[in-house]
Write a protein that holds these residues in place. Structure first.
Motif, PDB file in Angstrom:
ATOM      1  N   ARG A  98      41.547  59.755   9.008  1.00 25.78           N
ATOM      2  CA  ARG A  98      41.272  60.791  10.012  1.00 25.78           C
ATOM      3  C   ARG A  98      39.886  60.570  10.585  1.00 25.78           C
ATOM      4  O   ARG A  98      38.988  60.127   9.883  1.00 25.78           O
ATOM      5  N   PRO A  99      39.689  60.904  11.866  1.00 26.22           N
ATOM      6  CA  PRO A  99      38.330  60.805  12.419  1.00 26.22           C
ATOM      7  C   PRO A  99      37.397  61.805  11.737  1.00 26.22           C
ATOM      8  O   PRO A  99      37.810  62.918  11.417  1.00 26.22           O
ATOM      9  N   VAL A 100      36.148  61.372  11.517  1.00 25.95           N
ATOM     10  CA  VAL A 100      35.158  62.210  10.836  1.00 25.95           C
ATOM     11  C   VAL A 100      33.853  62.160  11.631  1.00 25.95           C
ATOM     12  O   VAL A 100      33.480  61.099  12.149  1.00 25.95           O
ATOM     13  N   VAL A 101      33.156  63.299  11.730  1.00 23.59           N
ATOM     14  CA  VAL A 101      31.786  63.286  12.261  1.00 23.59           C
ATOM     15  C   VAL A 101      30.896  64.129  11.363  1.00 23.59           C
ATOM     16  O   VAL A 101      31.357  65.037  10.686  1.00 23.59           O
ATOM     17  N   VAL A 102      29.593  63.786  11.364  1.00 13.89           N
ATOM     18  CA  VAL A 102      28.602  64.562  10.632  1.00 13.89           C
ATOM     19  C   VAL A 102      27.549  65.035  11.628  1.00 13.89           C
ATOM     20  O   VAL A 102      27.149  64.284  12.528  1.00 13.89           O
ATOM     21  N   LEU A 103      27.136  66.304  11.472  1.00 10.14           N
ATOM     22  CA  LEU A 103      26.196  66.909  12.420  1.00 10.14           C
ATOM     23  C   LEU A 103      24.763  66.878  11.903  1.00 10.14           C
ATOM     24  O   LEU A 103      24.531  66.815  10.696  1.00 10.14           O
ATOM     25  N   SER A 104      23.833  66.963  12.831  1.00 12.65           N
ATOM     26  CA  SER A 104      22.415  67.019  12.480  1.00 12.65           C
ATOM     27  C   SER A 104      22.104  68.394  11.889  1.00 12.65           C
ATOM     28  O   SER A 104      22.948  69.284  11.880  1.00 12.65           O
ATOM     29  N   ASN A 105      20.880  68.591  11.441  1.00 13.89           N
ATOM     30  CA  ASN A 105      20.449  69.905  10.998  1.00 13.89           C
ATOM     31  C   ASN A 105      20.743  70.919  12.083  1.00 13.89           C
ATOM     32  O   ASN A 105      20.691  70.603  13.270  1.00 13.89           O
ATOM     33  N   ASN A 106      21.025  72.145  11.642  1.00 12.72           N
ATOM     34  CA  ASN A 106      21.293  73.200  12.595  1.00 12.72           C
ATOM     35  C   ASN A 106      22.627  73.000  13.304  1.00 12.72           C
ATOM     36  O   ASN A 106      22.907  73.655  14.295  1.00 12.72           O
ATOM     37  N   ASP A 107      23.433  72.037  12.827  1.00 10.19           N
ATOM     38  CA  ASP A 107      24.729  71.738  13.431  1.00 10.19           C
ATOM     39  C   ASP A 107      24.596  71.488  14.928  1.00 10.19           C
ATOM     40  O   ASP A 107      25.459  71.882  15.717  1.00 10.19           O
ATOM     41  N   GLY A 108      23.506  70.833  15.324  1.00 12.15           N
ATOM     42  CA  GLY A 108      23.219  70.629  16.740  1.00 12.15           C
ATOM     43  C   GLY A 108      23.896  69.420  17.338  1.00 12.15           C
ATOM     44  O   GLY A 108      24.707  69.532  18.251  1.00 12.15           O
TER      45      GLY A 108
ATOM     46  N   ALA B  29      18.496  38.697   5.003  1.00  8.71           N
ATOM     47  CA  ALA B  29      19.768  39.380   5.255  1.00  8.71           C
ATOM     48  C   ALA B  29      19.490  40.836   5.543  1.00  8.71           C
ATOM     49  O   ALA B  29      18.476  41.382   5.106  1.00  8.71           O
ATOM     50  N   ILE B  30      20.391  41.456   6.306  1.00  9.13           N
ATOM     51  CA  ILE B  30      20.362  42.906   6.357  1.00  9.13           C
ATOM     52  C   ILE B  30      21.713  43.426   5.898  1.00  9.13           C
ATOM     53  O   ILE B  30      22.756  42.888   6.271  1.00  9.13           O
ATOM     54  N   VAL B  31      21.658  44.434   5.065  1.00 10.88           N
ATOM     55  CA  VAL B  31      22.868  45.102   4.593  1.00 10.88           C
ATOM     56  C   VAL B  31      22.852  46.494   5.199  1.00 10.88           C
ATOM     57  O   VAL B  31      21.874  47.225   5.050  1.00 10.88           O
ATOM     58  N   ASP B  32      23.908  46.834   5.888  1.00  9.72           N
ATOM     59  CA  ASP B  32      23.962  48.073   6.664  1.00  9.72           C
ATOM     60  C   ASP B  32      25.241  48.821   6.295  1.00  9.72           C
ATOM     61  O   ASP B  32      26.329  48.269   6.372  1.00  9.72           O
ATOM     62  N   CYS B  33      25.095  50.061   5.889  1.00  9.49           N
ATOM     63  CA  CYS B  33      26.278  50.843   5.513  1.00  9.49           C
ATOM     64  C   CYS B  33      27.013  51.300   6.772  1.00  9.49           C
ATOM     65  O   CYS B  33      26.390  51.821   7.696  1.00  9.49           O
ATOM     66  N   ASN B  34      28.317  51.143   6.783  1.00  8.35           N
ATOM     67  CA  ASN B  34      29.091  51.511   7.969  1.00  8.35           C
ATOM     68  C   ASN B  34      29.214  53.028   8.089  1.00  8.35           C
ATOM     69  O   ASN B  34      29.601  53.688   7.131  1.00  8.35           O
ATOM     70  N   SER B  35      28.879  53.562   9.265  1.00 10.11           N
ATOM     71  CA  SER B  35      28.970  55.020   9.506  1.00 10.11           C
ATOM     72  C   SER B  35      28.568  55.793   8.259  1.00 10.11           C
ATOM     73  O   SER B  35      29.335  56.580   7.716  1.00 10.11           O
ATOM     74  N   PHE B  36      27.329  55.588   7.826  1.00  4.48           N
ATOM     75  CA  PHE B  36      26.955  55.950   6.456  1.00  4.48           C
ATOM     76  C   PHE B  36      27.307  57.382   6.053  1.00  4.48           C
ATOM     77  O   PHE B  36      27.963  57.614   5.047  1.00  4.48           O
ATOM     78  N   TYR B  37      26.857  58.359   6.840  1.00  5.37           N
ATOM     79  CA  TYR B  37      27.088  59.747   6.414  1.00  5.37           C
ATOM     80  C   TYR B  37      28.588  60.046   6.331  1.00  5.37           C
ATOM     81  O   TYR B  37      29.039  60.730   5.406  1.00  5.37           O
ATOM     82  N   CYS B  38      29.353  59.533   7.291  1.00  5.79           N
ATOM     83  CA  CYS B  38      30.800  59.743   7.250  1.00  5.79           C
ATOM     84  C   CYS B  38      31.392  59.092   6.007  1.00  5.79           C
ATOM     85  O   CYS B  38      32.262  59.660   5.339  1.00  5.79           O
ATOM     86  N   SER B  39      30.937  57.883   5.702  1.00  7.05           N
ATOM     87  CA  SER B  39      31.447  57.184   4.520  1.00  7.05           C
ATOM     88  C   SER B  39      31.151  57.977   3.249  1.00  7.05           C
ATOM     89  O   SER B  39      31.968  58.019   2.326  1.00  7.05           O
ATOM     90  N   CYS B  40      29.970  58.585   3.188  1.00  4.80           N
ATOM     91  CA  CYS B  40      29.620  59.391   2.016  1.00  4.80           C
ATOM     92  C   CYS B  40      30.608  60.545   1.839  1.00  4.80           C
ATOM     93  O   CYS B  40      31.045  60.846   0.735  1.00  4.80           O
TER      94      CYS B  40
END
Length: 425
Positions: A25-35, A3-14
């Motif tokens: 509401r829509p959510v996004v998470v940015l990479s280091n440096n907010d790039g 089986a594979i267990v995969d967290c949905n949109s993990f960083y956003c879910s956190c």
DNA sequence: TCTGGGGTCCTAGGACCC
DNA sequence: TCTGGGGTCCTAGGACCC
């Protein structure tokens, strides 16, 4: 079965675990440096925000639609990831869990009764969600590749199958493979997808029916053969031993803004070297290879993004995990890579040729001294672990740190810092 | 003005050996 | 004058993953 267990949109879910007001509401998470944008909630995907798309290029959509934006908060994500993995280990046994990435794990279900796979998947899903607050999707199949494929289909149709999917019988396999385009397959990237399309192969089902010899010729040798076999339900990608250590350790970062001074470059490389050495000691290894690289962008006449990498590699006379020893090798390498007048965007350190640190061979006359150093390293690591990031640091890592990355929209470290706990009232 | 940070596996080709 | 065949080890680079 696996089986594979995969967290949905993990960083956003956190982020949402501690901000329930963001649930719809829509959510996004940015990479280091907010790039770049590296995690998107379903609502953000629906708005057309692309994966790994530069933040500034999507700022319009984001502002217009009230998208919540976060800098990445790896302390938080790392801690929640551990919690999810712990739940999985409790449910199927610690040896049966292979952590594949921060948000995914393969499970070995070799003894699960076939008739109950579906209900088993649902129980795993509900338990993880109830105990951690993180939503997951689950794919179950005979091979890792088919697990990934099942998982993808489960994600597409969240209500129909409840976020879980089992691919077991020949019929189930055929149907799933026919629904899947080759560019959605795990292990088929842009290059292979293009090649396959040019050869008239569009679906996973078509690919499955190609002969192995053909794959050996057109798809990178054994890689292609493995792909076909896994698609046919013949396992070729084994489960990994959870205790296996890494073969290479790297620490690299973009700078917050380009740097020109040698002193800044040396500070940054010293910082990355000490980080890499910490990772090395955590897995009880020592390195015999050190590689330092720097990336410049010299904007020749235009502002085009055209990075150039240069590096130096060194073989170490003795395997070591001692930060000071690594500095002694790394610093002259930075000096020899440096050209005055260049714009440096990024630098990094890679440690390779790793050996277990119990078996380090070295100069016998220095045994005494080495114990000393080892105690020092252990002490530094312990303090940094128990206090906070870098309570003890090397002077070479610098104090001004002009090059540090930007993280302007970071949430609190709710679960790993006393002074950042979630406040109920 | 602004484009992440890790990793893995595989192949080809060079250097070297007998 | 003639100039093989087989093997190992290492490195660089490509492709892929999340």
């Amino acid at each position: 079965m696996k089986a594979i267990v995969d967290c949905n949109s993990f960083y956003c879910s956190c982020e949402r675990v501690f901000r329930p007001d963001l649930d719809s509401r829509p959510v996004v998470v940015l990479s280091n440096n907010d790039g770049c944008i590296i995690s998107r909630s379903d609502e953000a995907k629906a708005l057309g925000v692309g994966m790994a798309a530069p933040y500034y290029q999507n700022k319009d959509i984001i502002d217009k639609n009230g998208v919540a934006v976060f800098s990445s908060n790896y302390n938080l994500y790392g801690d929640l990831s551990h919690r999810v993995m712990d739940v999985l280990r409790k449910l199927v046994g610690p040896q049966q869990v292979e952590v594949y990435s921060v948000d995914e794990a393969f499970l070995d279900l070799f003894d699960a009764p076939h008739a109950q796979l579906e209900s088993f998947a649902i129980r795993i899903k509900e338990t993880v969600e109830c105990w951690t607050g993180i939503q997951v999707s689950i794919g179950i199949a005979p091979t890792k590749l088919l697990c990934k494929l099942a998982n993808k289909l489960a994600k597409k149709d969240k209500r129909g199958t409840g976020g879980t999917m089992v691919i077991e019988t020949a019929d189930q396999q055929k149907k799933a493979l026919e629904e899947t385009m080759i560019d959605e397959l795990w292990g088929v990237g842009r290059q292979y997808a293009m090649k396959l399309k040019n050869l008239g192969i569009e679906t996973a089902w078509q690919l499955r029916n190609m002969p192995e010899e053909w794959a050996r010729k057109h798809l990178g040798g054994v890689v292609g053969v493995r792909l076909i076999k896994e698609l046919n339900g013949i396992p070729c990608i084994p489960m990994k031993d959870p205790l296996e250590t890494k073969q290479m350790i790297a620490t690299t970062r973009m700078f917050g803004k380009p740097v020109q001074r040698l002193s800044d470059l040396k500070e940054a490389v010293a910082t990355y070297t000490s980080r890499a050495a910490e990772k090395l000691r955590r897995q009880h290894c020592a390195a015999t290879l050190l590689d330092v690289f720097v990336v410049t962008n010299n904007y020749a006449g235009s502002y085009r993004y055209n990075p150039q990498t240069r590096h130096r590699a060194a073989k170490l006379l003795e395997a070591t995990s001692n930060t000071n020893e690594l500095f002694k090798v790394a610093m002259p390498m930075v000096e020899s890579l440096y050209h005055a007048g260049s714009n440096y965007l990024k630098a990094g350190v890679m440690l390779g040729g790793l050996v277990p640190d119990g078996s380090i061979q070295g100069a016998i006359f220095r045994e005494h001294e080495k114990h000393h150093v080892k105690d020092l390293m252990t002490a530094v690591d312990n303090i940094n672990f128990s206090m906070r990031d870098n309570a003890v640091k090397y002077l070479a890592s610098g104090l001004a740190r002009n090059w540090k990355m930007r993280q302007d929209m970071k949430s609190r470290r709710f679960t790993t810092r006393w002074d950042e706990l979630y406040k109920v009232k």
